[in-house]
Design an enzyme around this catalytic site. Structure first.
Site, PDB file in Angstrom:
ATOM      1  N   GLN A 117      -6.543  -0.678   3.086  1.00 23.26           N
ATOM      2  CA  GLN A 117      -5.721  -0.497   4.431  1.00 23.26           C
ATOM      3  C   GLN A 117      -6.179   1.057   4.798  1.00 23.26           C
ATOM      4  OE1 GLN A 117      -1.794   1.332   5.024  1.00 23.26           O
ATOM      5  NE2 GLN A 117      -1.018  -0.768   5.172  1.00 23.26           N
TER       6      GLN A 117
ATOM      7  N   GLY B 234      10.756  -4.472   2.313  1.00 28.06           N
ATOM      8  CA  GLY B 234      11.883  -3.655   2.612  1.00 28.06           C
ATOM      9  C   GLY B 234      12.939  -4.041   1.558  1.00 28.06           C
TER      10      GLY B 234
ATOM     11  N   GLY C 102       7.233  -2.461  -2.535  1.00 27.87           N
ATOM     12  CA  GLY C 102       6.722  -1.129  -2.789  1.00 27.87           C
ATOM     13  C   GLY C 102       7.375  -0.177  -3.775  1.00 27.87           C
TER      14      GLY C 102
ATOM     15  N   PRO D 285       0.789  -1.365  -0.052  1.00 27.37           N
ATOM     16  CA  PRO D 285       0.118  -0.016  -0.035  1.00 27.37           C
ATOM     17  C   PRO D 285       0.759   1.147  -0.189  1.00 27.37           C
ATOM     18  CG  PRO D 285      -0.073  -0.995   2.227  1.00 27.37           C
ATOM     19  CD  PRO D 285       0.745  -1.842   1.268  1.00 27.37           C
TER      20      PRO D 285
ATOM     21  N   CYS E 182       3.279   3.180   8.955  1.00 31.12           N
ATOM     22  CA  CYS E 182       3.661   4.557   8.137  1.00 31.12           C
ATOM     23  C   CYS E 182       4.504   5.582   9.078  1.00 31.12           C
ATOM     24  CB  CYS E 182       2.633   5.390   7.712  1.00 31.12           C
ATOM     25  SG  CYS E 182       2.822   6.681   6.899  1.00 31.12           S
TER      26      CYS E 182
END
Length: 343
Positions: free
Chosen positions: A71, A205, A228, A17, A102
């Site tokens: 989300q 990551g 991401g 997301p 976040c």
């Protein structure tokens, strides 16, 4: 791997997301290119409860992108539970995900997202209330801890599992790191190896290549990996990783990649309008590795990023096609030569 009853297959790749990135058009494109599940942009619980139209618009999904997760984030347990019910009633996603990771100041600094890593009891209350609020799998995404002195994820993972979440995504950085430095996958692997953990663990990551995805699965045992920032200007990364796992699978050509970029432009324009759609897609055009390393490309790149109409942009992209093909052929030849020398 399963989240609840949702079977995502072996070694699934998930689209992370990302605010102002994972809109419906981008999610659809990534699903077509091999993402096993996609996540919406995060949505503020407070805004949903107040029925703010832009936030409600983020709940729009379509059948073609399923399985899809929406989300939400916030710091008030009641508002989060109410928002979860709104998401379920209006969108009927396959999964509802809670953002506990976040790191940006406007979220974490106000006690939501990764800010909740400083208030674990509240974090757990939110998770429990959201799980109880909806009849679909609830998952969570978080980080290793607030900073290097508070790496709480091994114990937090067990506590979150006890609230009833169906899966946990762990980004291998602390909140203090933001997106700097290198993700620490050793703690992700430690959580996965914990015999008390029986929910799927999703690693996140620095997954930016077939090799890094392979290492995540094989070295750390995660059930899935989430990708991401490496998708910026490169939504085909899912297909690249899948192809690398398949013997004799053909590599994507420069032509195919450029066509995917053009498709992404059209998706953005069709979803918004020509002017704003092109503005929205510029970060992908700026970040794409397709143009990286092409000699004397600076002026052409500037022109691409300044294009204001679809016709102008597509004309420029077509002018780059032979340059991109030539450069990819050069890179392939260089790689083959290095491999030959190593042998």
């Amino acid at each position: 791997m399963k989240i609840g009853t949702i079977d995502l297959g072996p070694r699934p790749l998930l689209l992370a997301p990302m605010e102002d990135v994972t809109d419906i058009g981008f999610r659809l494109l990534c699903r077509r290119l091999g993402a096993a599940m996609v996540y919406s942009e995060f949505v503020a619980a407070d805004a949903l409860v107040r029925m703010i139209k832009p936030s409600l618009a983020k709940l729009r999904i379509c059948e073609e992108e399923r399985p899809v997760a929406i989300q939400i984030y916030g710091k008030d347990p009641i508002a989060m539970a109410d928002a979860a019910q709104i998401v379920y009633e209006q969108a009927h996603p396959d999964v509802l995900d809670i953002n506990f990771g976040c790191p940006v100041k406007r979220v974490a600094g106000k006690g939501a997202g990764a800010g909740l890593l400083q208030n674990v009891p509240l974090l757990l209350e939110i998770a429990q209330r959201v799980v109880q609020a909806v009849p679909i799998p609830v998952t969570a995404k978080t980080r290793l801890g607030w900073d290097k002195n508070n790496l709480i994820i091994p114990s937090l993972a067990r506590q979150l599992q006890d609230t009833g979440i169906a899966a946990l995504t762990i980004h291998g950085r602390t909140r203090s790191q933001m997106y700097t430095g290198q993700a620490d996958w050793s703690l992700i692997g430690q959580v996965k190896a914990d015999p008390n953990i029986n929910i799927p663990i999703i690693g996140n990551g620095d997954i930016d290549s077939p090799l890094s995805a392979q290492q995540a699965f094989e070295n750390y045992g995660v059930d899935a990996v989430m990708i991401g920032r490496a998708t910026f200007g490169r939504p085909w990364i899912f297909q690249e990783i899948k192809n690398a796992e398949t013997t004799n699978a053909p590599a994507l050509t420069a032509d195919q990649k450029l066509d995917i970029l053009k498709q992404q432009v059209l998706e953005s324009i069709n979803r918004i309008d020509e002017k704003r759609g092109i503005l929205h897609i510029r970060r992908h055009l700026a970040a794409t590795p397709l143009f990286k390393g092409i000699p004397d490309f600076r002026q052409k790149r500037i022109a691409i990023l300044r294009a204001e109409t679809c016709d102008e942009l597509f004309h420029l992209l077509e002018e780059t096609r032979p340059l991109v093909k030539e450069h990819q052929a050069f890179l392939t030849a260089s790689t083959n030569e290095k491999c030959g020398k190593q042998i």
